[in-house]
Design a protein around this motif. Sequence first.
Motif: not given
Length: 827
Positions: A385, A467-469, A472, A485-486, A488-491
């Motif tokens: 991270h 981009r957060r899920g 989150h 895992a959820r 994490d940033w997704q780009g």
Amino acid sequence: MRTLFNWLLRGLAAATVLGLGALALGWYLSSHSLPDYDATWRLPGVEGEIEIVRDNYAVPHIFAGSDRDVLFGLGFAHAQDRLWQMTMTRRLAQGRLSELFGQETFEVDHLMRALDLYGVAQRTAARQSEEVGAQLQAYADGVNAWLELVQDEALGRGAPEYFLFAPVIAPWTPADSVAMAKVLALRLTDKASVETLRARLSLTLDDPARLADILPVPPNAVMALPEYAGTLGVAGRDFAALEAPLPAHPLSPLAPPGLAGASNAFAAAGSRAAAGGSLLAADPHLKLTAPSPLYLARLELQSGGVIGATLPGVPGVIIGRNPDLAWGVTASYLDDQDIYIERLAEDDPGSYVTPGGTQAFETRESVIAIANAAPRTVTLRATRHGPVIPGNHFGAASVTPEGHVATLAWTGLETDDRTIEALLGLMRADGIAPAREALELVHAPALSVTLADREGVAIQATGAAPRRGALHTSQGRIPAAGWVARNDWQGYFPADENPGADNPPGGIVISTNNRLTDAPFPRHWSHDWGDSHRILRGSQLLNDREFHTLDSFVEAQTDTVSPAARALLPLIARNLWFQGEPAAQDTIERDRQIALETLANWNGDMTQHSFEPLIYAAWTRELQRRLIVDDLGPLSQLLSRPDPLFLERVFRDVDGASAWCDIRPSTAVETCEDVARLSLDAAILELRERFGGRIDSWRWGAAHLATHRHEVLGRGNWLDWFVNIRQETPGGDTTLMRGLTAADDDAPFANIHGAVYRVVVDFSDPEASVHVLSTGQSGHPLSRHYDDQSLLWRRGEYLPMSLDPAVARGGAVGITRIQPQENDDAR
């Protein structure tokens, strides 16, 4: 006795002579570092003649036959006037302050080494296009040309500060310019600190519902937070020691919550302008320093002239205009940082838990040299991270349970960053459409850019939006579990989806760090915004007129009416006004009556010559303290500045917020009226002690003193009086002419954060456009250009912002000519 007297007299005379001699020597040496603006130099690395015309306020107007030479000239001018400021910021980015200042800056260096900000800048610079790299190198060549002249010609070490510190200055590189932008990005965000503050509050407050009061959330935002300890799978007792954040060192780039960047920027299309040409005004708000963080310059590029505010160390105009376009920037408050709490592996402290199992930390060692002390070696760790945060920076250690570490995810640590390219493209854009295309390249800092061309206006949020899920666990509002895992940033979201508006029907756009979008999470942009009152006043002033002029924009930019005071006073004083028995002179009851009577007739204008603003500011400060100190204890010190939204919620009893009025340790049940009265009395007593017994002799300006502080030499020594610039100022925390108060016990009403630059552009007559710095062009305290704009700034006055070469030449204080080197290296 006579003999003793004679020897004492001789000793005094000798000491006086020696003191005067030392002052004369200091002045002589320091004055040698004043640049000669009227010199001619033959230098290697230039393609043709460069002419730097310094106008009456030493603003350089740079003319050359190529853009490369123009940027060379800008680097040369920056180095002449702001060498110490540039090299200090570079040292900050490198984590090398302690080489000069010793142990006091070790923690700052430790943080910067952990973030590896300079390493990120080096890798970012290497990834720039060949064209951008060439422009960065041209600028660096200009800086280095001045450094070589200082050495070869014995020009006083380049800056007077280098007579007090080792004058070892490494050559400038393109990575140094990228590092300047990275440091600015770090200074303009406080999202990590706000996350940890919110978490600390959730751990401290008995009633979680009260969190929405003390940190008010904008409409439509998520109101409820998960229980913080529960999100990490630990118990509240694991946070037994709520360690306080490290005191902010004056050279630290980290802003406490609420003290990151702020600004105003607004524009009116030609349809709303009296003369038919678009108008734009902008004033970025930063910590007040001497010299100003910004520097004025005019560049004659092949695409045309461009003039405005530059950042010393960076090749470009970040706020300004060219013949066809004007632009201003404000902090957009993008949620660009997250704190992750990483769980250490049970059987291996060198590893941490991830969704896929344990993973070893990335580790490296770094040696920090310390003046007058042995160097210290620190072990730096990083995770998937981001870097592990050392110490208690961002307040992270305060919310990190045992067996865990805190890490920082931040967009500014990415190397795929083309922000410099965006700046270079913006200067050359000939309209709003190409400007918006250039702005899509901005990564960090995240800004709202207000644009105006000759007829239209637009506003565009820029920066890489994480981009957060949707699932989150904390939505980025409090630190999140790094092993889930959820979280994490997704780009990043596509840049062309960032919030913006182009030529709205009303013809006016405005940004005062207010909410930019109503989109729900995860397209929310931010949970926390910087303003809820300036936007009200700005909207009122801009909508009250059908047609605007340059003068009406200046009037709005320098407006000192507090919308917060107008909203709060009827609430906190409604049960106190026009009540009570007549009271004797010189009693607290009489002073309270006088204060209430004057506030009842006050229009909220925070003028420097009035006493009403001082009473209002002291009252609300004391009111904030009394409402929260019994609930938050020492944590209340982080929230000492009055928050109008919090006070309004309490006195309107929104969702039961009046519960804050009851003093918990007391047996009685206090009402909000009780607390308001007690707070006013306490405020009056404090003001009498600070400013004397007569209310009508108090003045807001005397308390709201702006000190533009030299960040190294202006801290509590005799040099303060030479290097700091002091001014009585109007305005306040929520006025458009913003002057944020210190809110500390020593000088609670001092102005510490405000507009460091103001600009107003009028496309109906572009040459009538105006701008001004908060201090002056020079960073040299002996230069008359060190503070020659500060009086104009205080009065709300301006300098011409002209691209006409004749205007600059007509009042020039000097013309520097740089010619290609031939066979001689002589001047």
